[in-house]
Design an enzyme around this catalytic site. Structure first.
Site, PDB file in Angstrom:
ATOM      1  N   LYS A 241       0.837  -1.205   0.000  1.00  0.00           N
ATOM      2  CA  LYS A 241       0.000   0.000   0.000  1.00  0.00           C
ATOM      3  C   LYS A 241       0.873   1.257   0.000  1.00  0.00           C
ATOM      4  CE  LYS A 241      -0.241  -0.438   4.968  1.00  0.00           C
ATOM      5  NZ  LYS A 241      -0.743  -1.319   6.007  1.00  0.00           N
TER       6      LYS A 241
ATOM      7  N   ARG B  47     -10.091  -0.983  15.099  1.00  0.00           N
ATOM      8  CA  ARG B  47     -10.198  -0.297  13.810  1.00  0.00           C
ATOM      9  C   ARG B  47     -11.127  -1.148  12.942  1.00  0.00           C
ATOM     10  NH1 ARG B  47      -4.611   1.046  10.722  1.00  0.00           N
ATOM     11  NH2 ARG B  47      -4.856  -1.133  10.132  1.00  0.00           N
TER      12      ARG B  47
ATOM     13  N   TYR C  86      15.388  30.035   9.074  1.00  0.00           N
ATOM     14  CA  TYR C  86      14.211  30.808   9.485  1.00  0.00           C
ATOM     15  C   TYR C  86      14.076  30.817  10.996  1.00  0.00           C
ATOM     16  CZ  TYR C  86      12.645  30.693   4.636  1.00  0.00           C
ATOM     17  OH  TYR C  86      12.556  30.840   3.281  1.00  0.00           O
TER      18      TYR C  86
ATOM     19  N   MET D 218      11.798  24.476   2.976  1.00  0.00           N
ATOM     20  CA  MET D 218      11.077  23.691   1.972  1.00  0.00           C
ATOM     21  C   MET D 218      12.003  22.980   0.984  1.00  0.00           C
ATOM     22  SD  MET D 218       8.068  24.778  -0.701  1.00  0.00           S
ATOM     23  CE  MET D 218       6.883  25.383   0.483  1.00  0.00           C
TER      24      MET D 218
END
Ligand SMILES: *Cc1c(COP(=O)(O)O)cnc(C)c1O
Length: 384
Positions: A44, A142, A272, A320
């Protein structure tokens, strides 16, 4: 010049995937299990970020018996490659997806009476029996019918002329952290199975074990299949275990490159928010990969990369497209040099577990977070 060579030369960030290591891993896992155990290769989420098409093709050639995926789109991708392998949908099917089960010949998982009704109608409409696996919840909370209600759902399926029960399974909640609870789930599952009227393990696939489950796998007559994801990609759930004897190899490595190198004075703020302040005169390298490629911001100021076979600490926030590292102690680093985030350089290695620990994450999530901007470069060759 080979395509992969060109890609690597031109890439700012790339992943290398060794398909022969994948094959060796599968063979190693199979050889550690009794011969009759069926191997459900769980692929998956684009084969855990390793690439569905390439991974599945190799797994088909080297001994996967079935494939496990999350949804019909993933199932359809496998059908394009080969029709001979049963494909189990591990997540539940949404009502509007029912017709795709027919179109792509997929095996849905059943946990509720409502699903039995839907798949029964689907079978009737298409004049065929829908193959299903019944899932039993033994403590994950689940999917699956709660084990105390499994008998009723089992009967409903068995009595239904439009359905064909092909397997029964459960899923562990804490296979890599709580062996006692896993044992309890195993027992509950087996007890539940033994209480089912007309239950015949020879006619059904009975499975519970994911990678970490295999640690406590015992050759019980009832189990005849396993569902392996992470382990086939070369990641051991534990170090201290039976499984650690299995010498699986990492299939994936994650690389980038140095863009610029520069010297900065002590006291300079890096990245940053000035999230790191240099405590000495330093030399830094700017790496051409960031969270846009799947480098988690959580490893800001915490993780390291390998350059010239040495560990270089990450300074300040990952951004990024770029990450800044300290290379004060290294010589001769230059623009274009290779950087390894996950993998080996010389005698240094950063494995996906170390990397995911820095990120307060898990290997599964790290793999799935490598973005589509990052080219996957495949290697193959002798699997011996
Ligand atoms: C993802 C998944 C697996 C595979 O788990 P790994 O820990 O990666 O081996 C097995 N079974 C189910 C139901 C899954 O969702």
């Amino acid at each position: 010049m080979s395509k992969s060579f060109v890609l690597r030369q031109q890439s700012r960030c790339w992943v290398e995937i060794d398909l022969s290591a994948l094959e060796r891993n599968l063979k190693l896992i199979r050889s550690a299990l009794p011969a009759h155990i069926r191997y459900i290769a769980v692929v998956k989420a684009d084969a855990y970020g390793h690439g569905m098409a390439q991974t599945v093709t190799r797994l088909m050639h080297c001994g996967a018996d079935l494939f496990g995926v999350a949804n019909f789109l993933e199932g359809a991708a496998i059908r394009e490659i080969g029709s001979g392998w049963p494909i189990l949908l591990l997540s539940s099917t949404l009502p509007e997806e029912d017709k795709q089960i027919i179109e792509y010949n997929l095996i849905p998982t059943v946990s509720t009476e409502e699903e039995v009704k839907r798949f029964s109608k689907l079978g009737k409409r298409n004049k065929r029996k829908i193959a299903v696996h019944l899932k039993i919840d033994t403590g994950l909370g689940r999917l699956g019918v709660w084990y105390e209600q499994a008998l009723d759902l089992y009967k409903l399926i068995q009595e239904n002329p439009n359905m064909n029960l092909e397997g029964i399974y459960t899923h562990f909640s804490s296979a890599d952290s709580d062996p006692q609870f896993t044992n309890k789930q195993r027992k509950l599952f087996l007890q539940t199975l033994r209480g089912l009227p007309g239950f015949d393990p020879k006619r059904l696939l009975i499975h519970a074990d994911n990678s970490a489950g295999l640690e406590s796998f015992k050759n019980d007559d009832l189990f005849n299949a396993v569902r392996v994801g992470l382990l086939q990609f070369g990641v051991l759930p534990h170090f201290e275990s039976l499984l650690s004897k299995l010498k699986v190899e990492a299939v994936l490595s994650f690389h980038s490159r140095v863009s610029i190198v520069k010297d900065l004075p002590s006291g300079t703020g890096i990245s940053y928010g000035r999230t790191h302040i240099l405590s000495r005169d330093s030399r830094i390298a700017v790496i051409t990969a960031g969270y846009g490629d799947g480098i988690p911001t959580a490893i800001s100021n915490k993780g390291s990369v390998l350059i010239h076979g040495q560990r270089c600490p990450i300074l300040g926030n990952v951004t990024m497209d770029q990450t800044i590292v300290d290379i004060t102690n290294l010589e001769n680093i230059k623009s274009g040099d290779s950087v390894t985030f996950i993998g080996t350089q010389g005698n240094q290695n950063i494995d996906v577990k170390t990397f995911s620990n820095w990120a307060l994450s898990i290997p599964w999530e790290v793999f799935c977070s490598i973005t589509k901007r990052v080219p996957r470069i495949y290697y193959t060759g002798s699997a011996i």
